[in-house]
Structure formats: C-alpha cells, structure tokens
Design a protein around this motif. Structure first.
Motif, PDB file in Angstrom:
ATOM      1  N   LEU A  77      41.291  42.693  39.388  1.00 43.14           N
ATOM      2  CA  LEU A  77      40.227  43.527  38.826  1.00 43.14           C
ATOM      3  C   LEU A  77      39.108  43.754  39.830  1.00 43.14           C
ATOM      4  O   LEU A  77      38.574  44.868  39.952  1.00 43.14           O
ATOM      5  N   ASN A  78      38.728  42.715  40.551  1.00 45.87           N
ATOM      6  CA  ASN A  78      37.657  42.859  41.539  1.00 45.87           C
ATOM      7  C   ASN A  78      38.053  43.797  42.674  1.00 45.87           C
ATOM      8  O   ASN A  78      37.288  44.674  43.080  1.00 45.87           O
ATOM      9  N   LEU A 105      39.240  33.332  34.414  1.00 47.96           N
ATOM     10  CA  LEU A 105      39.227  34.748  34.791  1.00 47.96           C
ATOM     11  C   LEU A 105      37.799  35.284  34.796  1.00 47.96           C
ATOM     12  O   LEU A 105      37.346  35.898  35.769  1.00 47.96           O
ATOM     13  N   LEU A 106      37.070  35.046  33.724  1.00 44.90           N
ATOM     14  CA  LEU A 106      35.722  35.602  33.602  1.00 44.90           C
ATOM     15  C   LEU A 106      34.787  35.048  34.671  1.00 44.90           C
ATOM     16  O   LEU A 106      33.901  35.757  35.151  1.00 44.90           O
ATOM     17  N   SER A 107      34.979  33.791  35.050  1.00 43.70           N
ATOM     18  CA  SER A 107      34.095  33.167  36.036  1.00 43.70           C
ATOM     19  C   SER A 107      34.153  33.870  37.383  1.00 43.70           C
ATOM     20  O   SER A 107      33.178  33.844  38.147  1.00 43.70           O
ATOM     21  N   ASP A 108      35.281  34.488  37.685  1.00 45.41           N
ATOM     22  CA  ASP A 108      35.462  35.114  38.995  1.00 45.41           C
ATOM     23  C   ASP A 108      35.181  36.610  39.009  1.00 45.41           C
ATOM     24  O   ASP A 108      35.228  37.236  40.064  1.00 45.41           O
ATOM     25  N   LEU A 109      34.907  37.210  37.849  1.00 47.57           N
ATOM     26  CA  LEU A 109      34.697  38.654  37.802  1.00 47.57           C
ATOM     27  C   LEU A 109      33.313  39.036  38.313  1.00 47.57           C
ATOM     28  O   LEU A 109      32.347  38.291  38.141  1.00 47.57           O
ATOM     29  N   ARG A 110      33.206  40.228  38.893  1.00 44.00           N
ATOM     30  CA  ARG A 110      31.930  40.710  39.420  1.00 44.00           C
ATOM     31  C   ARG A 110      31.442  41.964  38.706  1.00 44.00           C
ATOM     32  O   ARG A 110      30.374  42.466  39.012  1.00 44.00           O
ATOM     33  N   MET A 111      32.212  42.468  37.758  1.00 43.66           N
ATOM     34  CA  MET A 111      31.785  43.647  37.003  1.00 43.66           C
ATOM     35  C   MET A 111      31.341  43.232  35.605  1.00 43.66           C
ATOM     36  O   MET A 111      31.608  42.110  35.180  1.00 43.66           O
ATOM     37  N   PRO A 112      30.634  44.095  34.868  1.00 45.32           N
ATOM     38  CA  PRO A 112      30.229  43.752  33.495  1.00 45.32           C
ATOM     39  C   PRO A 112      31.434  43.516  32.592  1.00 45.32           C
ATOM     40  O   PRO A 112      32.492  44.138  32.762  1.00 45.32           O
TER      41      PRO A 112
END
Length: 769
Positions: A77-78, A105-112
């Motif tokens: 996703l990133n 998964l959420l911990s590594d995301l950079r988008m909203p």
C-alpha cells in the motif's frame, strides 16, 4: 491539495461467503461507480490455503494467520501511493488474538485510514479492548452504522465523537413494488410470503420463527416461510448441516413442512433483490441483543418490507418510528402474534412499508459512497495537520523479525487415535517407545493456543485436543489420584504412578484447557479432571512439579477464580517455592535449588504469575531476579542462548555441561521471558524471548537450525558437533509452543489487568496431621 483518487479497501471480499465480504465488495463497487476518476482496489484475507477466485479489483491477498503477510500488505500500500485505506473491521476476520494481526499492518501505513466498525462490543474482553485501544491510536476516523455504536465508542472506548462518522449500511436502490411481482419466479404465486435470509447459524433464532407458524397457518393457511441462505462456512466446517437439519426436523415435528422452503445457497445480489421483493413480511428473530448492525435488516427495510424482529441493538434503532414490530427474544408466540397483526391490519402494514422505504432512500449505495468520500476527505485533511513521516522501508533494527509460518504436518504425523507418540526416528514415529502423559499434556496446551490464535486453526485444534485430553483422562488413576506416565504402543501402562513432574504438567494442560478453551465439552472434562487431580499436588516435594502446577492453577483461575481450593493451593506452593529460593540462593547463585537441570525457566515463570496476581512484591522481585540470573548463565557472555546441557547439567560450584542442549529448555526460557514482558511491559523482555526463540532457527553454538521447516518438526537436541536428527514429540512441541507463544505476544498482552482479578486468597491454615 490533490484529490483522493487511489482508494484501497482491506476486508473480506466476494466470492468468500460472509457478510463482511458482501459489504466490502458493494462498497468498492459503489465508490468506483460514483467516483469514476477514482481507482479502487481491494486487499482481502484468505482463510483457506486455496484462496478464492477473486475479480480484478483484488490486487493483493493476505494470509489470515501469517503476520508477515500483513506487513507485506502495508509495504504494498505504501509503495503504490494509496491516498486512503478503508478498513472493514471485525475481530474474527483477522489473524492473531482478537484479530490483532491487523495492528501490524496499520502500524506501518503512511496514508490516512478510515475504519468501518462492523462490531462494537459493550463488554469487550481484555484482548478486544487492547486491540480497540490500538485501533483508536492508528486510525484517523471511524465509521459506524448506528447511533448506539457512536455512544459505545465514546463511553466505553473513549474515542472522541468528532473522530466518528455515522454512515448507514448501504443497500441496493430498488423500486417500491408489489410483492406479487416476483412471486411466480419462486413458485409461491398466490401465497403470503414470510422471509428470513442470511448465512445460517444457531444465533439467528430461525427455530422460533418455525415454532410460530402453526398459529399463523391456522388463520392464514396460504402462508409460506422462506429461509434463504447457505450455512455459515465456519459452522459447516465444524458441524456440517446439523443446524439446518434440526430446523427441517422441527418443521416436520410442528406439522408445517409443507409451508417452509429452504434455499440452501449463497445467492447473487440480483437474486437476493428478487427474493426480498417477493416477501410480504421479513422476520429477523436473532437471539442476542449485541448486534450493532445487520446487512440483512438494512436490505429489507430499504426495500420497504414490514419487519418483525427481536430487539437487538440495530433493530431497535432502524425500526423506530413504527418502521417495524419488535418482539421479545426467544418468544415464538410473540412472533406469531406480530405476524397475524400485520396480516390483519393491511393499512398499518403498508404504512410501515412506506416509512421503511422512505428511510432507505438515504441508505442507497450511491449516497453511502458520498458519505465515505466525505469521511476520507476529513481524514486526509486531519492527516495534513498532523502528518506521519514519509514511507521508508524498515530495516531489521526498526521492525521485528518475522516469525516462521505455522506448520502442523509433523504434529499430525506424530498423533494417532491414542494420542501423541513419544519418539521419532528421523521424522517417522517410533512406535516402540509408545506414549507419555508428559507429551500429551504439552500437546494439549498447544491445542488450546492454536484454538485461541484464530478460527482457521480452531477446528483442527479441537480435533487434536480431544485426542490428547482423552489420553490424560485415561492416564489418571482415580484410586491413587495420580497420573500414570509411560504407555506402551500395545496399550499397557509401564507404571502405576508417574513422576511428580508429569502430574504437574498434566495439571498445567488441564488448567489451560479449562481456563481458556471455547469448547464446552472439552472444557467440562478438563475442569472435572483438574479438580480430581490437583489436590495431590499438595504432597509434592519437587520444585518443577510445584511450578508446573502453579502455572496450571493460574490458567484454571482465569475462568474459575472463585475456586478456593485452587487459590489456597496456589498460595501454599508459591510460598514453598519462595522459601526454597531464600534457603538455597547466594550472592553468586540466584537460584531455587543447588543444581540447574532442565525446564529451568518454569520456576521464575510460575513465581512471576503468583507474585503478580497475589500482589506479592517479594515473589515478583525474586522471580525477575532469578530469571535475570538464569538468562545471564545461559548467554555465557555471548549473543545467543546456550541452554544448560543435559549431559551433566550444572551443579552449584561445579562445571556446567554445555551439551547436549535440549529444545525444552529453550521453550521454558521463551515462556518465562514473555511472562516478564507481560508483567513489566518492558520491551527488552520481548527481545530476550526472541533471542531464546532464535536458538531453534540457528542462533546457537553450531549455527544450524533445529527446526525443520519442511516437515514442521524439531530436532531432538544440539550435540558438540551435530544436531540429533530425530524429531520427537518433546522437541517438536517445544518449538511449536514457543512459536505460538511468540505469535500471541506480538501485539496483545493476553493477561487481564490485575484490577480485573479477584482479591487474593487468604493464607491457608495447615491441616492437622
């Protein structure tokens, strides 16, 4: 500021058969249709090895129980420059305890991230509360589908209401038509049609609707009741079609079989619209109030159907203002009365239809898609005010090293109809050595952890657990109140009384099953057997047997804290262990006995549990002090674990044996360090547990792995120049238990908070001799 053009949905997806899959698919299609410039992709979780025949919109598939898969999804996703992620959240669809893998998964995301909550619990357990707390930190906005869910988020989870959007459950945009328009398609022309649809499971309460039919048919013999939907896949895997068959038998028993139609299939959206269109009255007789949303109810209300429903949370809200009729839970006569009233008062029924249909105009998918896009925009605007750092691929020092995937192949090979076979020659079970209570107890503990980890492994876990528990039940001799240990392959015991250690380990396993399993039958036998066997532990003299028993008592008291006998024995054995430490320890020998042998980590592990839950600071301090010393002894000033060798062990003042190193010692260190992590919250204890675990993977004296990833087995020990190539039960279970405990510890502290425990038991008065 650029537009939101790249949207990714994380959630189950059709053709997987579940409500979340239907919702995610419909939401993606609605967003793509309403916002033609947007690119919408989906990332579903697979609960089977074969996966599903997904459409092109699915760009990345996650393996439900593989933590590494979630991290790879975050990288995907990133790297693909996604503008916003819409997460469809339900505890049961993600891997880990309470679906905790999604946190990785959420911990590594950079988008909203905007999370739609399909379940908001009023009484979450400790793990569910922990996951929700982490979600609240990582998610930019929440979407809920009812006002009650907003209230729960505010009052129970302390989520600011300005972070919550109320968007209704989407529905297809259908015309307000006469039910007779579609009836001929299903062969029910001229009939009055009652309908229930959705995946079948016992919590749907369909039996009460069937029981309501006789009085209805007495006045309206033209009524037919259609039950539309396949059996829930999870239920079908575990119980087959037992529930559906019970409903069919009930219909025959009530004499209404000629008026009940079962359509046992998962229908397409168009078929569903037609079935709903043909219904005169929709019935939703759910058994539990704790349902915060319902797609089936939303679809029926939106199509303008008069509804008879039990008062679960979503129904109370959606059917307010005379849009339907609520009846008590588990009340067939009340269902019959409500249906008869609707059929008698046609004007009232049509007024309900109009009100329901009018409400549904704000629930059609095109408007719901607009609501989601507005939520995405708010999340994006808020993120610009508080941005996260730009995406950079994490190096190993910034990301926990991935755990190997679970492989039960060798465990299954070593398990026959009797139980777990003790030894193997290479990877082949060695029948000559028979079975032991020790190994079947370890295997039973593993089965409970497998059940706890996910629904995917739960069915196999319960199957295996029944074998291991049956073995322990047969091993227990009610006359001596002791477990026998060694059992020949030709089915006879080699002794009448097993070791104290094997008895203590059996109590550990039984306590774990009784305190943690969700299977009522397995839990019941384990609880009874634990109660019969635990009293004997008072007579034990060996500290390891005390430790195993104490861990078992702790697990048992998770569910049965009021058991005074178990509480008193825990206090007694813990005080004995503490006294033994004070007697035998010295400045350079911080240990309970004058020899370090095997499974040493169990002693501080047990004392940590007692110190924490009894509120005994001296016990907690000694436990951490002794574990710290033991870890230092087994690191020997180096970077990897060097378990005490079984070829001589380590006597106080003597020479320690370096070989042969045993997997059981590595596991005891993993378990003890993880308990220190849970008790103190200090990350370094997790790192020490990981260092001990990595002994299995090659971080050892010979730099060779003991875990065989191909077979799923573990070699029997580390010698000075080689590994023992046999993959016996003790070693394989030591690795699998370590793997499961590391997996459970990755995101969620599985203990309840100390404040949730009852008061400690008073010190027991000694019995008169």
């Amino acid at each position: 500021m650029r537009e939101i053009n790249r949207i990714a949905a994380v959630g189950n997806y059709l053709p997987r058969q579940c409500g979340i899959a239907t919702f995610t698919t419909d939401l993606c299609e609605a967003l793509a249709n309403r916002f033609s410039d947007a690119s919408v992709i989906a990332l579903p979780m697979n609960d089977t090895d074969d996966g599903y025949a997904y459409p092109e919109r699915v760009r990345f598939e996650l393996v439900e129980q593989e933590m590494a898969s979630y991290r790879r999804a975050a990288d995907f996703l990133n790297i693909n420059d996604i503008d916003v992620v819409t997460l469809q959240h339900e505890f049961g669809i993600f891997g880990g305890v309470a679906g905790s893998h999604i946190i990785g998964l959420l911990s590594d995301l950079r988008m909203p991230v905007v999370a739609t909550l399909h379940t908001v619990l009023r009484e979450p357990d400790a793990n569910q509360r922990k996951v929700m707390s982490e979600l609240a930190q990582l998610v930019d906005r929440f979407v809920v589908m009812s006002e009650r869910a907003r209230v729960f988020l505010d009052e129970i989870y302390h989520v600011p209401l300005e972070k919550v959007d109320l968007i209704p459950h989407g529905i297809p945009d259908v015309s307000f038509i006469d039910p007779n328009f579609y009836k001929d398609k299903f062969g029910v022309e001229g009939k009055t049609v009652l309908l229930t649809f959705g995946l079948l499971s016992p919590n749907k309460g369909i039996e009460f609707a069937i029981e309501a039919l006789p009085p209805i048919l007495k006045k309206h013999p033209d009524v037919v009741y259609i039950v539309l939907g396949a059996t829930h896949p999870k239920l079908k895997r575990e119980q087959g079609e037992t529930y559906r068959l019970s409903l069919q038998h009930l219909a025959q028993e009530k004499g209404v079989e000629a008026n009940v139609i079962f359509h046992n299939r998962f229908v397409t959206l168009q078929e569903l619209i037609e079935f709903i269109g043909a219904a005169d009255i929709y019935i939703t007789p759910y058994l539990n109030e704790a349902q915060i949303t319902s797609g089936t109810l939303a679809y029926s209300v939106g199509a303008g159907k008069p509804v008879v429903s039990t008062p679960y949370w979503y129904a109370e809200e959606l059917l307010d203002d005379d849009r339907g009729t609520l009846v008590p839970f588990r009340d067939a006569p009340a269902i019959a009365k409500a249906v008869l009233d609707m059929l008698k008062h046609e004007t009232k029924r049509h007024a309900m239809r109009r009100k329901a249909y009018q409400l549904g105009r704000d629930m059609v998918w095109s408007k719901v898609a607009e609501g989601y896009m507005a939520s995405f925009s708010r999340a994006r605007d808020e993120r610009f005010k508080k941005p996260r750092g730009a995406f950079v691929a994490k190096t190993l020092d910034k990301r926990r090293v991935e755990l190997p995937p679970l492989n039960l192949q060798h465990l299954q090979r070593m398990t026959d109809d009797t139980g777990m076979i003790q030894h193997a020659t290479f990877s082949v079970p060695n029948y000559t050595e028979g079975y032991t209570t020790d190994d079947n107890a370890r295997a039973l503990i593993l089965a409970v952890l497998l059940e706890e980890t996910s629904e995917r492994t739960a069915t196999e876990a319960r199957r295996l657990a029944a074998r291991y528990l049956a073995f322990l039940n047969y091993a227990f001799n009610p006359k001596t109140r002791r477990f026998r240990n060694a059992f020949c392959y030709d089915r006879h015991w080699l002794e009448e009384v097993g070791s104290q250690d094997s008895h203590g380990r059996a109590l550990w396993a039984l306590g774990t099953m009784a305190g943690r399993s969700k299977d009522e039958g397995l839990r019941g036998l384990a609880m009874r057997l634990f109660g019969e066997a635990v009293v004997t532990a008072e007579q034990f003299q060996h500290p390891r047997a005390w430790a195993f028993t104490l861990i078992g008592i702790h697990e048992f008291l998770r569910r049965f804290y009021g058991d005074r006998q178990a509480q008193d024995l825990r206090l007694d054995l813990a005080e004995r262990l503490l006294a033994m430490y004070k007697k035998n320890s010295s400045r350079d020998w911080l240990w309970f006995t004058n020899t370090l042998t095997y499974c040493n980590g169990a002693l501080p592990h047990a004392l940590m549990l007692c110190g924490q839950w009894l509120g005994h600071d001296d016990m907690s301090g000694v436990a951490l002090e002794s574990l710290e010393w033991l870890l230092g002894v087994q690191l020997m000033g180096g970077e990897h674990l060097v378990p005490i060798g079984s070829n001589g062990f380590y006597p106080k003042g003597g020479e320690r044996a370096r070989f042969d190193q045993q997997p059981i010692e590595a596991h005891s260190m993993v378990a003890a360090c993880l308990q220190a992590f849970r008790m103190t919250g200090e990350e370094r204890w997790y790192r020490e547990a990981r260092r001990c675990f990595d002994w299995f993977l090659g971080l050892n004296d010979l730099r060779v792995p003991l875990y065989n990833a191909r077979t799923g087995g573990c070699y029997d020990g580390l010698s000075p120049d080689r590994v023992n190539q046999n993959q016996g039960a003790e070693s394989t279970l030591a690795f699998l238990l370590s793997l499961m405990e590391m997996t459970l510890a990755e995101h969620v502290i599985t203990e309840p908070e100390p404040s949730e425990a009852a008061e400690p038991a008073p010190k027991r008065k000694k019995k008169a001799k």
